[in-house]
Enzyme design. Structure first.
Site, PDB file in Angstrom:
ATOM      1  N   CYS A 125       2.477  14.860  -0.066  1.00 33.20           N
ATOM      2  CA  CYS A 125       2.751  14.274  -1.378  1.00 33.20           C
ATOM      3  C   CYS A 125       4.261  14.333  -1.570  1.00 33.20           C
ATOM      4  O   CYS A 125       4.842  15.417  -1.628  1.00 33.20           O
ATOM      5  CB  CYS A 125       2.026  15.040  -2.480  1.00 33.20           C
ATOM      6  SG  CYS A 125       2.456  14.490  -4.158  1.00 33.20           S
ATOM      7  N   CYS A 170       5.230   8.081  -6.929  1.00 33.66           N
ATOM      8  CA  CYS A 170       4.794   8.491  -5.593  1.00 33.66           C
ATOM      9  C   CYS A 170       5.983   8.368  -4.653  1.00 33.66           C
ATOM     10  O   CYS A 170       6.424   7.257  -4.348  1.00 33.66           O
ATOM     11  CB  CYS A 170       3.633   7.630  -5.111  1.00 33.66           C
ATOM     12  SG  CYS A 170       3.155   7.995  -3.408  1.00 33.66           S
TER      13      CYS A 170
END
EC number: 5.1.1.7
Length: 332
Positions: free
Chosen positions: A236, A82
């Site tokens: 994201c 991430c």
């Protein structure tokens, strides 16, 4: 036993950061999954306004590495990487250890992170490495176009009669399409994203992050993402990094390697730089905010049962500064 967490976000991609070193023994994977499922729920059912996931910080046994990051999605699944979360973990570890340039252990690599100039007053920023990169279908878990080994700017007829897709892992899997503005904001991304993450489709049986990208101008793109394990997200980090890579590879009339790219998203803005090594391996720099919203403390047993009545919280004030920063972006 009380648990202390920090609500954090990068570009509005929000998480609860949990430092496992506060415990005598780390939580089990089952407890981490249940904790994420409970506290990340939206619509008032989770802890405060919920979150996209939980960032789990542990000690690392790797040399020259300050700590380890794991990412537990809102649905309890674990993500391999991430980018937005890594920036906030980098800030946390850097502050704890009084360092500004170091590495963080992730599932597949020890990644370089570095403090950079604040984006604005009280909007601290970090640059993080996004790698490794592969286009290999087997690594992606992809079965498309008669089991093609790669998909780069090609139609996948089962998905869409018109759109061209590129599949890349950075290292989590991404499916990217460059689109016009109407398609960007229309329903197609939701349709494809939900289908590719229903656990039943044969193209990506394990799911995939799906992004639509609009080219805004030289070195400027907008990225909208349906994230695996989350759904629509404000941003994201790995999707913006993967989209930047494909932007460089497919649109060199507008950008190139080693140039700073301005990436806008529903939650704000980041900067990226795409690099190509001598061995033709790619890696990206992802540069963006690392905001700490609030510090929360509550009994672990209550958190695991979804009871947040005993919670105490301290606001940092950084969210107001970030919202001012985003508002000024819109005026620019």
């Amino acid at each position: 036993m009380a648990v202390k967490m920090i609500k954090v976000h990068g570009s509005g991609n929000d998480f609860y950061l949990l430092d496992q070193t506060q415990f005598q023994a780390p939580l089990s994977d089952a407890d981490l999954k249940q904790l994420a499922i409970n506290i990340c729920k939206r619509d008032g059912a989770g802890l405060y306004d919920g979150a996209d996931g939980v960032l789990v910080v542990d000690k690392s046994e790797h040399p020259q590495v300050l700590g380890r990051m794991r990412v537990i999605n809102a649905d309890g699944t674990e993500a391999s990487m991430c980018g937005n979360g890594l920036r906030t973990v980098a800030r946390y570890l850097g502050t704890q250890n009084s360092q500004e340039d170091f590495r963080v252990q992730t599932m597949y690599a020890d990644l370089k992170v570095q403090a950079v100039a604040d984006f604005a007053a009280h909007v601290p920023a970090y640059s993080v490495e996004i790698s490794p990169v592969t286009f290999d279908a087997q690594t992606l878990g992809m079965h498309a176009n008669n089991d093609a080994t790669t998909i780069i700017n090609e139609k996948i007829p089962a998905l869409s009669a018109d759109l061209k897709f590129s599949a890349v892992a950075v290292p989590n899997p991404h499916l990217i399409a460059f689109v016009d503005h109407d398609t960007l904001v229309g329903p197609e991304l939701g349709r494809i994203g939900e289908w590719m993450n229903d656990g039943k489709n044969q193209i990506f049986p394990d799911g995939v992050n799906v992004s639509f990208v609009e080219v805004l101008g030289p070195n400027s793109i907008f990225v909208r993402t349906f994230e695996r394990g989350v759904g629509f997200t404000n941003a994201c980090g790995t999707a913006m990094s993967a989209s930047s890579l494909m932007y460089v590879l497919l649109h060199q009339e507008s950008t190139d390697f080693n140039q700073e790219i301005h990436v806008t998203n529903p939650g704000g803005m980041v900067k990226t730089v795409v690099h190509q090594g001598a061995d033709e391996e790619y890696w990206m720099e992802l540069i963006g905010n690392a905001t700490f919203v609030r510090i929360v403390t509550l009994p672990l047993e209550d958190a695991l049962q979804g009871d947040y009545s005993p919670v105490t919280a301290t606001e940092t004030g950084e969210q107001v500064a970030y919202e001012d920063f985003v508002a000024n972006l819109a005026k620019a």
